[in-house]
Design a protein around this motif. Structure first.
Motif, mmCIF file in Angstrom:
data_model
loop_
_atom_site.group_PDB
_atom_site.id
_atom_site.type_symbol
_atom_site.label_atom_id
_atom_site.label_comp_id
_atom_site.label_asym_id
_atom_site.label_seq_id
_atom_site.Cartn_x
_atom_site.Cartn_y
_atom_site.Cartn_z
ATOM 1 N N SER A 229 56.004 19.446 -18.640
ATOM 2 C CA SER A 229 55.662 18.092 -18.170
ATOM 3 C C SER A 229 54.157 17.876 -18.261
ATOM 4 N N TYR A 230 53.637 16.961 -17.436
ATOM 5 C CA TYR A 230 52.246 16.533 -17.594
ATOM 6 C C TYR A 230 51.326 16.954 -16.458
ATOM 7 N N TRP A 231 50.093 17.218 -16.824
ATOM 8 C CA TRP A 231 49.037 17.362 -15.820
ATOM 9 C C TRP A 231 48.592 15.963 -15.416
ATOM 10 N N TRP B 212 54.642 11.929 -38.858
ATOM 11 C CA TRP B 212 55.432 12.773 -37.963
ATOM 12 C C TRP B 212 56.293 13.776 -38.725
ATOM 13 N N ILE C 13 56.862 14.383 -26.599
ATOM 14 C CA ILE C 13 57.266 14.478 -28.002
ATOM 15 C C ILE C 13 58.543 15.297 -28.172
ATOM 16 N N GLY D 93 45.413 18.909 -21.390
ATOM 17 C CA GLY D 93 46.799 18.880 -21.868
ATOM 18 C C GLY D 93 46.974 19.780 -23.080
ATOM 19 N N PRO E 79 52.501 22.230 -30.355
ATOM 20 C CA PRO E 79 52.375 21.058 -31.218
ATOM 21 C C PRO E 79 51.063 21.184 -31.992
ATOM 22 N N TYR F 82 47.776 19.307 -32.860
ATOM 23 C CA TYR F 82 47.148 18.238 -32.083
ATOM 24 C C TYR F 82 46.461 17.215 -32.980
ATOM 25 N N THR G 34 49.062 23.591 -23.155
ATOM 26 C CA THR G 34 50.162 23.984 -24.040
ATOM 27 C C THR G 34 49.782 25.249 -24.807
#
Ligand code: MSP
Length: 530
Positions: free
Chosen positions: A289-291, A231, A262, A22, A11, A13, A26
């Motif tokens: 997923s997420y940290w 976006w 996203i 995060g 993505p 940022y 990525t």
């Protein structure tokens, strides 16, 4: 058939934020994939960048008495420096405020207008006047039609807006996802997205009214009172970066890598835009997923983001390769979140790196130095040695790593390198060359064991290299290898027998000195201290 080119994106940022774990995660995942496929001989293009046209940027710049551009310049640099510190090997860092991007976005929007894919319509929604923004119907209902931030009543408001006719593409998109099981990964995410598409898609606004005195962003072609919604502007970055004569070979992306937050934009709106433009779709959209941190969600309100100074503290104490290894192998690659906990970091560091790869290499190098004067005694035969078939095991590890990488299972691919190094350790443990060395009649056996151990470590180091480029280059150097010459494929580089008889082996300082489990977590290190 695998394509010769490999195009991977992260993505872009938001430039209003400071880089944190995060964003770094990525980008590092994409970096490991890019390094792996480069090593395997593919023509790689790796793109990352900054998303600069958010309305918040204008407000933040104004508060500081800066132009939006000056503010974006400062912050984009913070991301560029962070990624450089982490050894990211991206080929381009795109900023949406760059002319090359803005000009092309204007062209794509014009094309969509010409094709009737974008039309002027009425947007009706719940307006939060205290925050100057629309809230969705669901949020409005949840908050009893009051502002979720200030509690002031919401008003029904409508405005003219340009809409992308997303609804028109719902069926075709669902059919594409059905026909390409790997298009959205991991599987659990794919099912979520399909389920939502089947409920039907609404057209989406793609423009915002321009506020007075605000010249930030990309104007709607032919209507200067609107600008392209941030976006939509941002999604196009994946295309603008390679929409040139030289780079068009990279289209379409092999992987659009994103976080789960996203995925909707990337798995639905983005491919529909490309369908409307008659462009080939990305091969894969992968959502990790997420940290979380020490068991807690990271958030602005808790102020517990694992930021660059903290990551730098880890790099300063354990080394960049160790930090990359931890993030890449313990991170939230699949559908579950992952915890960054200090105790876990130290445990993984000691088990995988200090005791695993590092110690196995030291033992092997030590014995080569002690018994063979630091020279690889023979070229490695392809036969099993004392019941251990490392040549076959190494080839299988490489094969499995390639397959895992093709599925974007980076942690598994790296795990194959670690497992191979551990096999070498087990081999040494079982064959006991340190005992055999006392019997002159067994000298050939000792030579064969150590040659096989060193050769298997060489191959393991190739598989580990995308995560730990510095330490593995050093390990290869100590095995007397020249910097890897260009080879057509990973299979060729990793073919058994790459070490030459007579090559000089060096032991050196431990690659990964053991970490003290009782030592508290390292403190933050500011950039200025570097
Ligand atoms: N600007 C948009 C993306 C536009 S792409 C066309 C944006 N930017 S962001 O700065 O908020 O970055 C979001 C990305 O950062 C996530 O998709 C994810 O890749 C990463 N992460 C942010 N927080 C994260 C964690 N806590 N854990 C892992 N990654 C997360 O959204």
């Amino acid at each position: 058939m695998r394509r010769r080119t490999f195009y991977i994106t992260t993505p872009i940022y938001y430039v209003n934020d400071q880089p944190h774990i995060g964003h770094c995660y990525t980008t590092l995942l994409a970096d490991a994939a890019a390094r792996f496929w480069r090593l395997a001989g593919r023509d790689v293009f790796f793109l990352t960048g900054a998303d600069e046209h958010a309305e918040k940027v204008v407000a933040a710049a104004r508060e500081r008495g800066l132009s939006p551009q000056a503010w974006a310049d400062q912050n984009a640099q913070a991301f560029q420096r962070a990624f450089a510190e982490l050894g990211s090997s991206h080929d381009d860092f795109l900023r949406t405020s760059q002319a090359r991007h803005k000009e092309r976005v204007g062209r794509y929007i014009q094309e969509l207008l010409d094709k009737g894919e974008i039309e002027l319509g009425q947007y009706v929604g719940w307006w939060d006047a205290s925050q100057e923004e629309y809230v969705t119907d669901t949020v409005a209902r949840e908050h009893d039609f009051k502002s979720p931030v200030t509690g002031k009543p919401l008003v029904r408001r409508s405005e003219e807006n340009y809409f992308f006719r997303l609804s028109k593409h719902a069926e075709k998109l669902a059919a594409h996802i059905e026909a390409h099981p790997d298009f959205i990964a991991p599987q659990a995410r794919r099912n979520e997205v399909l389920g939502r598409i089947r409920q039907g898609l609404l057209d989406v606004p793609v423009s915002r009214k321009v506020q007075e005195g605000d010249d930030w962003g990309v104007r709607m072609p032919g209507d200067a009172s609107h600008r392209v919604y941030v976006w939509i502007d941002a999604l196009f970055n994946y295309l603008t970066a390679v929409d040139t004569e030289e780079r068009s070979v990279y289209w379409p992306p092999s992987v659009n890598l994103v976080g789960k937050d996203i995925l909707w934009f990337h798995a639905v709106i983005w491919p529909a835009l490309l369908m409307a433009l008659d462009r080939p779709l990305p091969e894969k959209v992968y959502a990790h997923s997420y940290w979380i941190r020490e068991g807690r969600k990271m958030s602005k309100s808790l102020g517990n983001f694992l930021d660059m100074p903290t990551l730098r503290g880890y790099v300063a104490r354990y080394g960049l390769d160790a930090v990359r290894w931890f993030l890449l192998t313990q991170g939230p690659l699949g559908a579950a979140d992952a915890d960054f906990a200090h105790a876990k970091f130290v445990e993984v560091y000691n088990a995988d790196l200090a005791n695993g790869v590092g110690n196995t290499f030291s033992r092997t190098a030590n014995m080569l130095i002690r018994y063979f004067d630091g020279a690889i005694p023979a070229s490695a035969c392809a036969e099993p040695v004392m019941g251990f078939d490392l040549p076959t095991e190494a080839a299988q590890a490489v094969g499995r790593a390639v397959e895992a990488m093709e599925r974007f299972e980076i942690d598994r691919a790296l795990g194959e390198g670690l497992a191979l190094a551990r096999r070498v350790d087990a081999f040494i443990h079982a064959t006991e060359p340190f005992k055999l060395a006392k019997e002159p009649a067994r000298r050939d056996d000792v030579a064969a064991i150590l040659t096989h151990a060193a050769e298997a470590l060489r191959i393991a180091s190739l598989l580990l290299q995308p995560a730990m480029p510095c330490a593995m280059a050093e390990l290869q150097r100590r095995l007397g290898l020249e910097q890897a010459p260009g080879a057509a494929s990973l299979e060729a580089r990793a073919a058994w027998g790459g070490l030459e008889a007579g090559a000089r082996v060096e032991k050196g300082e431990p690659l990964f000195p053991r970490a003290d489990v009782d030592e508290p977590a390292p403190g933050p290190v500011e950039e200025a201290q570097l």
